[in-house]
Structure formats: C-alpha cells, structure tokens
Scaffold this active site. Structure first.
Site, mmCIF file in Angstrom:
data_model
loop_
_atom_site.group_PDB
_atom_site.id
_atom_site.type_symbol
_atom_site.label_atom_id
_atom_site.label_comp_id
_atom_site.label_asym_id
_atom_site.label_seq_id
_atom_site.Cartn_x
_atom_site.Cartn_y
_atom_site.Cartn_z
ATOM 1 N N GLU A 37 -5.288 -2.691 12.737
ATOM 2 C CA GLU A 37 -4.972 -3.532 11.564
ATOM 3 C C GLU A 37 -5.951 -4.703 11.489
ATOM 4 O OE1 GLU A 37 -3.166 -1.946 9.706
ATOM 5 O OE2 GLU A 37 -2.152 -0.673 11.163
ATOM 6 N N GLU A 88 0.857 -1.187 0.000
ATOM 7 C CA GLU A 88 0.000 0.000 0.000
ATOM 8 C C GLU A 88 0.899 1.244 0.000
ATOM 9 O OE1 GLU A 88 -2.837 0.373 3.199
ATOM 10 O OE2 GLU A 88 -3.777 2.093 2.255
#
Ligand code: B3K
Ligand code: ZN
Length: 861
Positions: free
Chosen positions: A302, A122
């Site tokens: 997360e 990412e």
C-alpha cells in the site's frame, strides 16, 4: 435515480471525460443514517475533446440540491448517474446529497464498521458518496471538511495534510470539525474519510531530503499493543523505496487506519491507507509468523502505491495491472530484500500456482489487461496482480537490472501526475533500452498459461536444447501467438559443479533451438531457474535426474522444484495406480532436511508437497478425471511415509529448531518455527499428539499455539484444546477467525461440510463480517477433499451462503463464488451437482451484477 443495468464495458470504447477539474471542496456532515455531503467543484472544458453531454456518476444518493453557477441545475437522471445541462465554458458546480452509512453493508462508499465511519472507493465507490465523474483519469486536488456533532467521533481524518482541527465536547451536541487538504491531484477512487473513537500509535520518519513525516496507525481502544510491528514495516518500506527506487514520500503525514469490516486486504488512499485489521494488527500472542510476514508485505504494497498508483495512476480500469502488477512486483522485491530471496521466490510461485494457474486454465481466464468487463471489482484477480507482477519480472530479466532502473526513472519523470496506460509503460522501456517490445506486449493481451516443452540432444560435445511453446485456447481466444519467454538456465556437470552459470534464453518462436558447445561430458541442464517465466515446463526427465538436481542444483528455486517434481510424480503414481511413495524422493528429501547449512525456512518449504487441488489440476491436464478422495488418500500416505522414513531424526529436527528468548517475528526465528512445526506435523503421526500437547501447553505465541492445536486436531486429540483456545481468545476477533477456520481445515473430508454448517450456527458467526465469512467458507473451499466430497453437501452449503450474502455484500459474494471455477475438472456427477448450485444461484431474483457476471462466466456456454 435508476441503477445501472448490467452492461459490458470495452477497452476499445475509451473516451476522455471532456472536462478538467482543478479543485474539489467537500463538506461531510456526519450522521450514522443521514450524512450530508456537499460538493463544490469548478469544471472547465477540455477543449481537446469534442463537446458531449455532461455526465456525473451517482448511485444510491438522495438528491438534495444542485446548482450550476448559482442557479438550480437542469438535470436528468440516467442509468448510473445524472446528465446536466451546462455551458461549454468554465462553471461552478455545487450539490448536496444525503447518504446512509449505517445501511451500507456492501462496504463500498461511506459505511460504518464497529461504530466508526470509513470509506472504500476503489474501484467505483465514490459515486455512492456524491455526484462525480468517478473515473480514474479525472484527477483533482481535494479539500475536505468533516463536521460531526457526536461524542464518538473525536478523530476525523481524510487524505493529505491536516489543516485545522477543533473539538468542543462540552457543547451539546458536541461540535467537531476537521479540515484536510491534499495538494496532489488524485482520482476519486483514492478518496478516504475515517471518523471515530480511535487511538494512534505514532512515530516519525525523516525522508531522504530531510523532511519529517508524522506517521500514525489508528486503531480502536484496546488494539494499541498490536501496532508496533506494522509501524516498523512502514518505516522500512519508506526507506526501501528511497534506496531502491529513489521515491520519497510527499506529504507531512501518513495515516493508516485498522477497520474490522473490509472486503479485501487494504487500500492505498492517498496519505490515509485503510486496512483490514487482519492485515495490520499483530502481537506475538495473537498473530502467526505468516500473519507478520503478510502484514509487512501489505503495508509495503500500500505504501509503494503512493508512487505506483497514486502519483501515476491508471487511465481506465483496464489498465489496473499498471499499478497492481508493478506494485506487487515491488512488494515482492521488498520481501526478498527484507527476508530470504529464495524463500520469497518459492512462496510467490506457490501462490501463483495455487491461485493464478487455476484461474488462467479455467472459465475465468482473462488477459493481464482485460478487454471487457461488467463489474470491475471482479477483475482484482490473481492474473492482474500476480501474473501482472511476473510480467514485470520478465521485463526486468530481459532488459537487465540497470536498464530496468533507467526505465523506471523515466517512467516516474515522464508520467508523474498522469493517468497512464500499458502503452505508456512499455514505451518508457523501449525509449530507455532501444528494444522493440511489440511481441512482449502479448503478455498483456493473451490469456492462458503457456507450456514450454524441452527436448535435449547431445553430440560432438554440444548440448542442444529445443524449446517449443504453446498455449491452449482460453475463453474468447481460440488462437495463440508465440510470446517472448525468458528462460533462465544453467548447466551442471555430473559431479554437481556448475559449468554454465545462469544465462537467459529468449524464446520468441513456437520452436527454437539453443546450443551449448564445448562440454566434453554431457552436462545436466537446470531449466527455468528462479521460475523466470509464468509457464508450465514440460521437461521429461527421469526421477534419477531430478534426485540429482535436488541434491546439487546451485539455483535454490530449481533445487526446491526438483523435490517438488519428485513429490508430484510419487503422488500421481500412487493416485493413478497405487504405487507406494518413492523412496528415492524420501532419501533425497531426508538429506536436505538434515543439511543444517541450509536455511530452516527453505527446508520447511522442501518438506511441503503439492496441494490436493494442484494435483487435481495436473491430473485434469493430463487427461485423467481427478478423484478427490484418492488424491486425499495418496497425500496422506506420502505424509505418513515421510513420518516413518524420518522417524529417527524428526525429534532432533524438532528440538534443534526451537527458538530461545523473547518472540521475534524476524525471518530467521520464523524459519526455525516453520521447520519445527513442519516436523511437529509428522511427529504427531508417530506419537499420537504427545509432542503437540506439550507444545500447546507451553506455547507463548500464536505460531506455536496454532500449529500445536492443528496437530492435536489431526491426532483426534483436539477437543479440550479447542475449547480452551476459544475461552482464552473469545474477545479477540482476529484470533477467533483462526479458531473457526482451523476446525474446518482439520476436519475429515466426510465431515467438512458438517463442521462448517455447525460453525455457521455458532453465536460468533457474524456472517456479515467478511473476515468471519471467509474464515468458515474460505476454509471449506480450501479443504479440497472436503469441499469436493461426493455427497455435494459442501457445494450446497456454499451456495446457500452465497445466496444469503449477495444482497448484503455483492463484492465478497462474487469473490467467494470462484470456489466453483475448477468445476469442469471433475467427474460428471460432481459437475452436475455444481452446475445445479450455479443455476440455483443464477436464478435468484435481484442477484447482484457482481455475482451474475461471475456465475455466468464460471457456468460458461
Ligand atoms: N487497490 C486495492 C484493491 C481495491 C479492490 C477493489 N475491489 C488494494 C491494493 O491492491 O493495494
Ligand atoms: Zn495494490
């Protein structure tokens, strides 16, 4: 292959890819300098999208071969990738490329950290691994085969479930093969691979439907004893997401890997989260309470992405807040539930004011959903994350808890498997509640921090509050429209009883009045309770009223805020005209500190005062040019005044809040340590470090040891302890990061740059490691008076190091350049010094796209 030239990308230009991928097969033949990546992908046309050239991203790839349906591909290299001549019909793509993980210092794509292979994809790192449509709206199922012939890669992981594993280390070379399959379609940014010599801390979690999930935290040998806390946090997160959001985990295994070289905190790759080791590893001896709390929050964050980010992802990077704002909001809710809700709320607001407000009030101001960017990595900002979370909090306040739950259920039901947009998100709220959210949507589009001005009037037993809102112009947005601002308020009568419990006012116009009839005595309003909107509240009330709220407000946030405002007013008065610290504030604060009925963590927060940077921002907004030295002096004076005023009870406060027995990172003992250490900071001003020296000698945990060391440094008694600390911890990278940072943070302003410069010459200053770089340069920019010392030495030192780091690691360089974002607050001399450094950085040949964009925006027109 050509590099992509800096180019501005616009939200309005979004176009779908035009092809659909069902399955991706990847084979990695790992080699430190020459890894081969073979991809086999079946593409089929998306007949809803007009035919256009077939483009795959790729950056820094050594092309080996490519075939379309078994024939050599007809491809052309274009900026940022390749165009391939393909049939407008389903076809098979097969390509092989070579990449060099060892040379990858940017820590994006496949790279090496401490001898292990790891990835960070990412936002746009997958294109550094192979040719691919590297965009979040292309979702596919991945099967990954990893091969290695090295002894040092016994563990090889990827996303999803492990299907097959074989290791034959008797062979020379060794032969290791592992195969992973991820059944859930995902965009390439969630791809991950890890290979190395790792040890697992294992556990299991049984989900709400009775499925056993194998959990593992993978670390380098020697770090096994630092995993237990992270594992507990993971299990709590999994349970919480089931209980509160009804979200169950969806794979047979969940892996976390700790990596030393990482550009940010952690990454939510499907089933294989990769963490900066500082955000997962913790033991009582090496991690502070603040570290434990942060680790718990990041593990939760997360993990929560598994649904908000992974199962439902973003259509394009402009929608980043769709996953980040929501996931931050969810991790904040989790922390509030696991720990103290008021303390969590105050901490979130402190962080918002420290990071997001300056961003939104300076040259980097951008909407929660930006409309253009050059480098998306520059938009992982406090605005997207923290203001993005505040926007969701406001939505929940406006629709209520039950409707929020209904809307979220609908979101998961309607968009599971989608790459969604903010429009989709708001639509589920509209459908679930029947509410028109078109005005609320401005929160996503309009940048800047709104100001809400309050005027009170009382007559005929009615209190009337007139609220006005306005937002100053921000880059690219000269005119602002009124937003929907939920203002929570309550009313108290003069003896402190609540006569109107918390209610929500909806401010939708530029000016609006709200009446509260039926109050025979004039009630005292408590406004913006719980900090119900990310705004600046202008409510001109006298210090007597604030002292009343500090003593009586039934809203814990506003009670804290009243103390904060008194501290702020006291500080501003001493900075601007040398007024001595406000004794009414000190009296009120003293009473709160001695109130043992209040949570120690809350009292510790009460003892804090606005940061010097925050004061500089406030002065600037009120039209005064801030003088960093004067701000520093006033802040020190106020601390000294607290030490003197509280001299009688500080030793008791310190003693009462010592913790007994084995260390526990839970909220309650951590709160006691926070209060004891805050008291220690003041005591040190009275006893020249005697208590701190005793604490240092006895400390059996990092919270106590580090607080004592900081106090000793403040007292000018830290030299020996500093050496002893280094000798004790020289083999622990995370603790040595603290050792570096602490020296800079506790330096005298005239010596901050000198201390930092000297530390950059230390043998352990491994500047290519982002944690170490941030430990020194981050601490230097956090030391307001030191960074802004009039000689400009810190500006020049930071610029030197940014120039050095940029070719190695553009992402961290660009992030660290934000130290200069507040430069327009200061006097012409300082502005000239900073402008010269910005220009020097901008003039570097080959400056990265990341840093170019940041410096250009900060420098402005
Ligand atoms: N999604 C990642 C951040 C990626 C940053 C890329 N520059 C971590 C997180 O927000 O959870
Ligand atoms: Zn996130």
């Amino acid at each position: 292959m050509r590099d992509a030239a800096p180019q501005t990308i616009y939200l309005k230009d979004y176009k779908p890819f035009g092809w659909i991928i069902d399955d991706v097969h990847l084979t990695f033949r790992l080699h430190p300098t020459a890894t081969r990546v073979i991809s086999r992908i079946r593409f089929r046309p998306d007949y809803d999208v007009p035919d256009r050239p077939f483009f795959l991203h790729g950056e820094g790839l050594t092309h080996v071969s490519a075939r379309v349906d078994g024939h050599d591909a007809d491809l052309t290299e274009v900026a940022g990738g390749i165009e391939v001549n393909v049939p407008h019909a389903p076809f098979n793509w097969e390509a092989e490329v070579e990449i060099n993980p060892s040379a990858n210092t940017a820590l994006e794509g496949l790279y090496m950290s401490g001898g292990m292979y790891c990835t960070q994809c990412e936002a746009e790192g997958f294109r550094k691994i192979t040719w691919y449509p590297d965009r979040p709206d292309v979702m596919a199922r991945f099967t990954v085969r990893i091969e290695s012939d090295a002894q040092n890669t016994p563990v090889m992981l990827s996303n999803g479930n492990g299907l097959y594993y074989e290791q034959d280390s008797t062979k020379t070379p060794a032969s290791n093969v592992s195969i992973y399959q991820d059944p859930w379609p995902k965009p390439a940014y969630l791809f991950a691979l890890v290979a190395g010599n790792l040890i697992a801390h294992e556990d299991t979690f049984t989900t709400m439907s009775g499925k056993d999930v194998h959990l593992a935290i993978w670390v380098r040998p020697g770090d096994e004893h630092k995993c237990a806390f992270g594992m507990e946090a993971l299990k709590k997160s999994m349970k919480w997401d089931e209980d509160i959001y009804g979200r169950e985990y969806d794979l047979d295994e969940f892996n976390i890997v700790a990596v030393d070289d990482f550009n940010m905190g952690a990454m939510e790759n499907k089933g294989l989260n990769i963490f900066n080791s500082s955000c997962v590893l913790a033991s009582p001896e090496t991690a502070t309470d603040a570290n434990f709390e942060r680790i718990e929050a990041i593990i939760a964050h997360e993990y929560f992405h598994n649904w908000t980010g992974n199962r439902i992802t973003c259509r394009d990077w402009f929608q980043l807040c769709l996953k980040e704002g929501l996931t931050v909001f969810r991790d904040q809710q989790f922390t509030a539930d696991m720990r103290s809700a008021p303390v969590a709320r105050i901490s979130n607001v402190l962080a918002l004011r420290a990071r997001q407000f300056p961003e939104d009030q300076g040259p980097l101001s951008h909407p929660v959903r930006p409309e253009s960017f050059q480098e998306i990595n520059n938009f992982y900002t406090a605005t997207v994350y923290e203001k993005g979370a505040e926007v969701i909090g406001m939505l929940k306040t406006l629709v209520g808890d039950a409707a929020y739950s209904r809307a979220l259920d609908l979101y998961f039901e309607r968009h599971d498997g989608d790459a969604a947009t903010i429009e989709d998100w708001l639509k589920v709220f509209e459908d679930a509640t029947g509410r028109d959210l078109s005005q609320f949507k401005r929160w996503y589009a309009q940048s800047g921090t709104p100001r809400v001005h309050v005027q009170e009037a009382y007559s005929g037993e009615t209190l009337t509050l007139t609220l006005r809102q306005s937002t100053a112009p921000t880059p690219g947005q000269p005119d602002k429209a009124p937003q929907v601002i939920p203002i929570k308020i309550g009313l108290l009568n003069p003896n402190g009883d609540e006569v109107q419990p918390t209610t929500v006012l909806e401010l939708t116009k530029a000016k609006q009045s709200f009446a509260f009839p039926g109050h025979a005595t004039r009630p005292i309003p408590s406004i913006l309770r719980d900090f119900s909107a990310p705004v600046i509240l202008d409510h001109e009330i006298d210090n007597e009223r604030r002292a009343f709220l500090l003593a009586h407000d039934t809203d814990p946030f506003n009670r804290w805020e009243a103390g904060r405002m008194l501290a702020r007013n006291s500080l501003i008065a001493s900075i601007t005209d040398g007024t001595p610290p406000d004794t009414a504030y000190l009296d009120g604060l003293g009473a709160v500190l001695c109130d043992t009925g209040l949570d120690p963590a809350y009292r510790a927060l009460m003892l804090g005062q606005p940061s010097q940077s925050e004061l500089a921002g406030l002065l600037h907004q009120s039209g005064t040019v801030p003088d960093p030295a004067a701000i520093h002096a006033a802040s020190e004076d106020l601390r000294q005044a607290k030490a003197t005023a509280f001299a009688d009870f500080l030793p008791t406060l310190y003693a009462e809040n010592q913790t007994e027995g084995p260390f526990s990172p839970e909220a309650e003992p951590a709160g006691k340590r926070a209060l004891a250490n805050a008291a220690l900071g003041l005591l040190t001003r009275l006893d020249q470090g005697a208590t701190a020296a005793a604490q240092y000698a006895q400390a059996d945990n990092m919270t106590q040891q580090l607080a004592a060391l900081g106090a000793l440094l403040d007292a000018g008694q830290g030299e020996n302890a500093l050496d002893a600390f280094y000798r004790q911890w020289r083999d622990d990278r995370l603790v040595i990061d603290k050792w570096f940072g602490l020296q800079v943070l506790h330096s005298k302003p005239h010596d901050t740059a000198g201390t930092a410069r000297q530390l950059t010459g230390h043998a352990d200053f491994d500047w290519k490691n982002p944690n170490r770089f941030r430990a020194v340069m981050g601490a230097m920019q956090m030391h307001h008076a030191g960074f802004h010392h009039g000689d400009g030495a810190a500006y020049a030192l930071l610029a030197d190091w940014l120039i050095r780091l940029d070719p190695v690691n553009p992402q961290t360089t660009a992030r660290m350049s934000t130290a200069f974002q507040t430069w327009k607050r200061y006097d012409p001399q300082r502005q000239a010094l900073i402008a010269a450094q910005l220009d020097r950085i901008a003039a570097q040949p080959g400056l990265s796209r990341d840093t170019t964009e940041m410096i250009t925006r900060i420098r402005g027109a």
